[in-house]
Design an enzyme around this catalytic site. Structure first.
Site, PDB file in Angstrom:
ATOM      1  N   HIS A 259       0.826  -1.212   0.000  1.00  0.00           N
ATOM      2  CA  HIS A 259       0.000   0.000   0.000  1.00  0.00           C
ATOM      3  C   HIS A 259       0.858   1.259   0.000  1.00  0.00           C
ATOM      4  CE1 HIS A 259       1.032   0.805   4.199  1.00  0.00           C
ATOM      5  NE2 HIS A 259       0.879  -0.496   4.407  1.00  0.00           N
ATOM      6  N   GLU A 335      -2.120  -7.387   7.472  1.00  0.00           N
ATOM      7  CA  GLU A 335      -0.797  -7.299   8.079  1.00  0.00           C
ATOM      8  C   GLU A 335      -0.771  -8.065   9.397  1.00  0.00           C
ATOM      9  OE1 GLU A 335       2.284  -7.364   8.167  1.00  0.00           O
ATOM     10  OE2 GLU A 335       2.868  -5.317   7.606  1.00  0.00           O
TER      11      GLU A 335
END
Length: 456
Positions: A259, A335
């Site tokens: 990202h 994550e």
């Protein structure tokens, strides 16, 4: 140092059966065919014929320049893996041939690459010409070969059929496409000129029972273009491939996008799935726009899957808008949960939780303070997610928008690297990596931490 490409192939009509090989030596800088070799070898297996083609191609390259660097391209996974030293050679008929091939050039001068069958048509055509000649009770003759012309026509047709992107001055994709088309036209012109002039066809001579044709000593056909442009064209015209055999079909290719930046990224703070779930910063949104524009120019992504966290969904949404695709969310791409370390810098964690940090750095089973997620648990989750997505997207290219630890874990698992390798990888915000997965379980890491699309 001069650079050659050797493309080789072999075939057997019966396996074992009437067999032949073909090989071609190409100038790596210009794409010009320098020599061809082919021979009908009687009754043999496919693998023996493939090895015979490799030996003949290497010998033809050595005749041209024994000091050259040679890159061998074949569609035989067996030969490529064995000559690369990754697979053992057990068959008694192939051991002496492999040994013979290894002695033509010093090992550091030769590299090996598997390519799909459709990219090896020149050598394949030569092998079939040799087998056809054997059926007639003859040996292959350079004077009757059409393999070079057919290969040049096929390259020109592929170049003409591919989209020619138009972009602003300096756009790399558009420039490479134009150079590729010009290079293909130049190759076709060279081949036509070679066919029309006996002096340019070169002499056919005996080499270990096989016929070899030396190519014409002519220019590249791209007069006035810089050598760098020609090399760029060749790179685009011959996309990177993995190690999967041709009969297994196209791999599932994961383009792994980290990202874009959040406010925590420049501060290098732990930001996992158990923290504040920050949004992209203005810089991160601009990075996502650049990624989207770059991937849209390439035109290869067929689906977009994102982690459920805000920063990945935002990044995926911006990129998907450029691609005209929808975004699917998969929780397996989230994550790692860093527990009590969320929002802290590495130095702050060392000050507050030194023992826990040292344990975490030494043992993949150790959890961050506050019952966070261990790297071992993350790897188990990513492996399950990988297997699910490989099955869902077999033969397709999918963009996975995720985070540092999951992306590093995809790469680590593909390489078979130990857990501590996670600490030896640098992964920038909005970077691209890529891994291809084949039906036989093999994986090929194609790209890692590419940020070239972020440069103005």
């Amino acid at each position: 140092m001069r650079e050659f490409i050797v493309e080789a192939d072999g075939g057997s009509r019966g396996n074992p059966g009437p067999a032949g090989y073909g090989s071609v030596v190409i100038d790596a800088a210009t794409g010009q065919t320098l020599a061809e070799a082919a021979e009908y070898i009687g009754v043999a297996t496919n693998n023996v014929a493939e090895y015979r083609g490799l030996v003949a191609g290497l010998r033809a390259a050595r005749e041209l320049d024994p000091t050259a660097a040679v890159h061998v391209r074949m569609d035989s996974k067996l030969v490529i893996e064995q000559m690369s030293g990754r697979w053992k050679i057990k068959h008694p008929d192939m051991k002496p041939l492999a040994f013979e091939a290894s002695k033509v050039f010093p090992a550091p001068q030769v590299t090996y690459e598997w390519i799909p069958r459709e990219q090896n048509k020149h050598a394949d055509r030569l092998a079939n010409e040799a087998m056809d000649a054997g059926k007639r009770g003859e040996q292959w003759s350079a004077s009757g070969s059409t393999a070079e012309l057919e290969a040049a026509d096929a390259r020109a047709a592929r170049a003409a059929a591919e989209p020619k992107p138009a972009g602003p001055p300096g756009d790399a994709a558009a420039g490479a496409a134009r150079a590729r088309a010009a290079l293909a036209e130049g190759r076709a012109a060279d081949a036509a000129a070679s066919a029309g002039s006996s002096s340019r066809r070169g002499a056919a001579e005996s080499s270990g029972g096989g016929a070899v044709r030396a190519g014409a000593d002519v220019g590249s056909g791209v007069d006035g273009r810089a050598e760098a442009d020609v090399r760029a064209a060749r790179s685009v015209a011959a996309p990177a491939t993995g190690w999967g055999p041709a009969d297994m079909g196209a791999p599932a290719t994961f383009v792994l996008l980290r990202h874009g930046e959040t406010p925590l990224t420049p501060q290098k703070r732990f930001s996992g799935s158990g923290g504040t779930d920050p949004s992209l910063s203005d810089v991160g949104r601009e990075q996502a726009e650049r990624v989207g524009a770059a991937l849209a120019r390439r035109g290869t992504v067929q689906a977009v899957v994102a982690s459920p966290l805000t920063r990945t969904r935002e990044t995926a949404g911006i990129v998907a808008a450029h691609l005209g695709l929808d975004v699917t969310v998969d929780d397996g791409l989230r994550e790692t949960d860093f527990g009590a370390w969320e929002g802290l810098t590495f130095g702050e964690v060392r000050e507050r939780y030194a023992d826990d940090l040292n344990a975490w750095l030494a043992d993949p089973e150790a959890r961050p303070t506050g019952d966070g997620e261990s790297f071992a648990a993350t790897a188990t989750r990513i492996a399950a997610t990988r297997d699910k997505l490989v099955a869902a997207y077999a033969g397709r290219t999918v963009l996975l928008v995720s985070h540092v630890t999951p992306i590093k874990t995809f790469v680590r698992l593909a390489l078979g690297a130990p857990p501590e390798s996670l600490f030896r990888m640098e992964l920038s915000a909005a970077s691209l990596s890529a891994v291809a997965y084949y039906a036989d379980g093999n994986a090929s890491v194609r790209l890692f931490n590419d940020t070239s699309h972020l440069r103005p």
